[in-house]
Design a protein around this motif. Structure first.
Motif, PDB file in Angstrom:
ATOM      1  N   GLU B   5     -10.312  -1.016  12.837  1.00 45.36           N
ATOM      2  CA  GLU B   5     -10.690  -0.231  11.746  1.00 45.36           C
ATOM      3  C   GLU B   5      -9.414   0.633  11.302  1.00 45.36           C
ATOM      4  N   GLN B   6      -9.068   0.648  10.161  1.00 40.54           N
ATOM      5  CA  GLN B   6      -7.960   1.768   9.659  1.00 40.54           C
ATOM      6  C   GLN B   6      -8.407   2.420   8.735  1.00 40.54           C
ATOM      7  N   LEU B   7      -7.908   3.565   8.692  1.00 38.73           N
ATOM      8  CA  LEU B   7      -8.353   4.811   7.595  1.00 38.73           C
ATOM      9  C   LEU B   7      -7.019   5.418   7.576  1.00 38.73           C
ATOM     10  N   PRO B   8      -6.828   5.918   6.162  1.00 36.31           N
ATOM     11  CA  PRO B   8      -7.322   5.824   5.062  1.00 36.31           C
ATOM     12  C   PRO B   8      -7.182   4.354   4.474  1.00 36.31           C
ATOM     13  N   SER B   9      -7.790   3.763   3.520  1.00 38.14           N
ATOM     14  CA  SER B   9      -7.271   2.589   2.961  1.00 38.14           C
ATOM     15  C   SER B   9      -6.042   2.685   2.046  1.00 38.14           C
ATOM     16  N   SER B  10      -5.996   3.853   1.394  1.00 33.89           N
ATOM     17  CA  SER B  10      -4.840   3.976   0.621  1.00 33.89           C
ATOM     18  C   SER B  10      -4.470   5.470   0.540  1.00 33.89           C
ATOM     19  N   LEU B  11      -3.076   5.592   0.654  1.00 29.95           N
ATOM     20  CA  LEU B  11      -2.435   6.746   0.395  1.00 29.95           C
ATOM     21  C   LEU B  11      -1.369   6.924  -0.598  1.00 29.95           C
ATOM     22  N   ILE B  12      -1.323   7.957  -1.517  1.00 29.46           N
ATOM     23  CA  ILE B  12      -0.437   8.176  -2.428  1.00 29.46           C
ATOM     24  C   ILE B  12       0.269   9.676  -2.165  1.00 29.46           C
ATOM     25  N   GLY B  16       9.141  12.519   0.697  1.00 24.46           N
ATOM     26  CA  GLY B  16       9.452  13.710   1.596  1.00 24.46           C
ATOM     27  C   GLY B  16       8.317  14.175   2.594  1.00 24.46           C
ATOM     28  N   ALA B  17       7.101  13.839   2.171  1.00 24.53           N
ATOM     29  CA  ALA B  17       5.712  14.360   2.672  1.00 24.53           C
ATOM     30  C   ALA B  17       5.690  13.478   4.044  1.00 24.53           C
ATOM     31  N   SER B  18       4.719  13.820   4.993  1.00 26.07           N
ATOM     32  CA  SER B  18       4.388  13.217   6.259  1.00 26.07           C
ATOM     33  C   SER B  18       3.072  12.605   5.866  1.00 26.07           C
ATOM     34  N   VAL B  19       2.786  11.647   6.508  1.00 26.36           N
ATOM     35  CA  VAL B  19       1.647  10.890   6.482  1.00 26.36           C
ATOM     36  C   VAL B  19       1.070  10.449   7.899  1.00 26.36           C
ATOM     37  N   LEU B  20      -0.225  10.176   7.974  1.00 29.51           N
ATOM     38  CA  LEU B  20      -0.926   9.842   9.168  1.00 29.51           C
ATOM     39  C   LEU B  20      -1.967   8.682   8.670  1.00 29.51           C
ATOM     40  N   ILE B  21      -1.675   7.700   9.661  1.00 32.50           N
ATOM     41  CA  ILE B  21      -2.679   6.582   9.514  1.00 32.50           C
ATOM     42  C   ILE B  21      -3.449   6.436  10.736  1.00 32.50           C
ATOM     43  N   ASN B  22      -4.641   6.362  10.706  1.00 32.21           N
ATOM     44  CA  ASN B  22      -5.482   6.146  11.780  1.00 32.21           C
ATOM     45  C   ASN B  22      -6.147   4.847  12.102  1.00 32.21           C
ATOM     46  N   ILE B 100      -5.224 -12.131  18.327  1.00 35.64           N
ATOM     47  CA  ILE B 100      -4.736 -10.801  17.693  1.00 35.64           C
ATOM     48  C   ILE B 100      -5.831 -10.361  16.713  1.00 35.64           C
ATOM     49  N   PHE B 101      -6.164  -9.131  16.620  1.00 32.78           N
ATOM     50  CA  PHE B 101      -7.070  -8.704  15.508  1.00 32.78           C
ATOM     51  C   PHE B 101      -6.444  -7.670  14.883  1.00 32.78           C
ATOM     52  N   PHE B 102      -6.606  -7.938  13.510  1.00 34.71           N
ATOM     53  CA  PHE B 102      -6.023  -6.894  12.446  1.00 34.71           C
ATOM     54  C   PHE B 102      -6.889  -6.005  11.799  1.00 34.71           C
ATOM     55  N   GLY B 103      -6.522  -4.822  11.595  1.00 37.18           N
ATOM     56  CA  GLY B 103      -7.439  -3.958  10.463  1.00 37.18           C
ATOM     57  C   GLY B 103      -6.910  -4.460   9.151  1.00 37.18           C
ATOM     58  N   ASP B 104      -7.640  -3.837   8.123  1.00 34.98           N
ATOM     59  CA  ASP B 104      -7.621  -4.238   6.971  1.00 34.98           C
ATOM     60  C   ASP B 104      -6.484  -3.815   6.126  1.00 34.98           C
ATOM     61  N   GLY B 105      -5.731  -2.910   6.616  1.00 36.05           N
ATOM     62  CA  GLY B 105      -4.357  -2.344   6.217  1.00 36.05           C
ATOM     63  C   GLY B 105      -4.555  -1.037   5.494  1.00 36.05           C
ATOM     64  N   THR B 106      -3.435  -0.243   5.426  1.00 35.96           N
ATOM     65  CA  THR B 106      -3.457   0.995   4.636  1.00 35.96           C
ATOM     66  C   THR B 106      -2.480   0.877   3.350  1.00 35.96           C
ATOM     67  N   GLN B 107      -2.717   0.998   2.410  1.00 34.82           N
ATOM     68  CA  GLN B 107      -1.706   1.008   1.372  1.00 34.82           C
ATOM     69  C   GLN B 107      -1.151   2.292   1.237  1.00 34.82           C
TER      70      GLN B 107
END
Lengths: 111, 112
Positions: B5-12, B16-22, B100-107
């Motif tokens: 499982e991945q969160l979040p599903s999307s990020l805007i 220059g910002a930093s992001v975190l995908i879980n 191999i198992f994939f999460g649904d992705g984070t846009q």
């Protein structure tokens, strides 16, 4: 760099027709995979193979067949295409590390 | 079977910002966790990986953290650029002869 080539890149098929998607890899990888990608569903595994002559069912195999006649080639066959099979299809090969190398995708529309 | 499982599903974010995908997984036998990036209309491409005997891996602006106890990974991207706009996929597998198992992705969308 590892190369995975899919053909065709785009395909329009009629309902009930037969569609064959081809995949060729020059990585000498044992493992090959077919996925479909739909909005909201991520990547879903259709069929995979551990080597020439072997095919295994993935999570959504219904309506699809696979063929692995050689190390390099892995085909996905839709014997009776349906509109629900409209999607983008990705082939991938994987080596010992299980890092995947993907093809550029095939956009299939079934009308 | 394994569930990723991945969160979040999307990020805007602004450039220059930093992001975190879980990313979290369920199968304690999974040992290898590659991540992929898919730019719009393009194929998925490998970007970074980690094995279960490691806690951290860094390459350029990407840092991948792994917690075996909680079965959790996080991908940190610093100093984001518009070229980082893509879907990011987490995946998990046991070994080379396993699925191999994939999460649904984070846009991720990075605005200039």
């Amino acid at each position: 760099e590892a190369a995975v080539t899919q053909s065709p890149r785009n395909k329009v098929a009629v309902t009930g027709g037969k569609v064959t998607l081809s995949c060729n890899q020059t990585n000498n990888h044992n493992n090959m995979y077919w996925y479909r990608q739909d909005t909201g569903h991520g990547l879903r595994l259709i069929h995979y193979s551990y080597g020439a002559g072997s095919t295994e069912k993935g999570d959504i195999p219904d309506g699809y067949k696979a063929s692995r006649p050689s190390q390099e080639n892995f085909s996905l066959i839709l014997e009776l295409a349906t509109p629900s099979q409209t999607s983008v299809y990705f082939c991938a090969s994987g080596g010992q590390q299980n890092t995947l190398y993907f093809g550029a995708g095939t956009r299939l529309s079934v009308l | 079977g394994e569930q990723v499982e991945q969160l979040p599903s999307s990020l805007i974010v602004q450039e220059g910002a930093s992001v975190l995908i879980n990313c979290s997984y369920t199968d304690s036998a999974s040992v290898y966790f590659p991540w992929y990036k898919q730019e719009p209309g393009k194929r998925l491409q490998f970007i970074i990986d980690i094995r279960s005997n490691m806690e951290r891996k860094q390459t350029q602006r990407l840092t991948l953290l792994f917690d075996k106890k909680t079965k959790h990974l996080s991908l940190h991207i610093t100093a984001t650029q518009p070229g980082d706009s893509a879907i990011y996929f987490c995946s998990a597998s046991r070994n080379s002869n396993n699925r191999i198992f994939f999460g649904d992705g984070t846009q991720l969308v990075v605005k200039p």
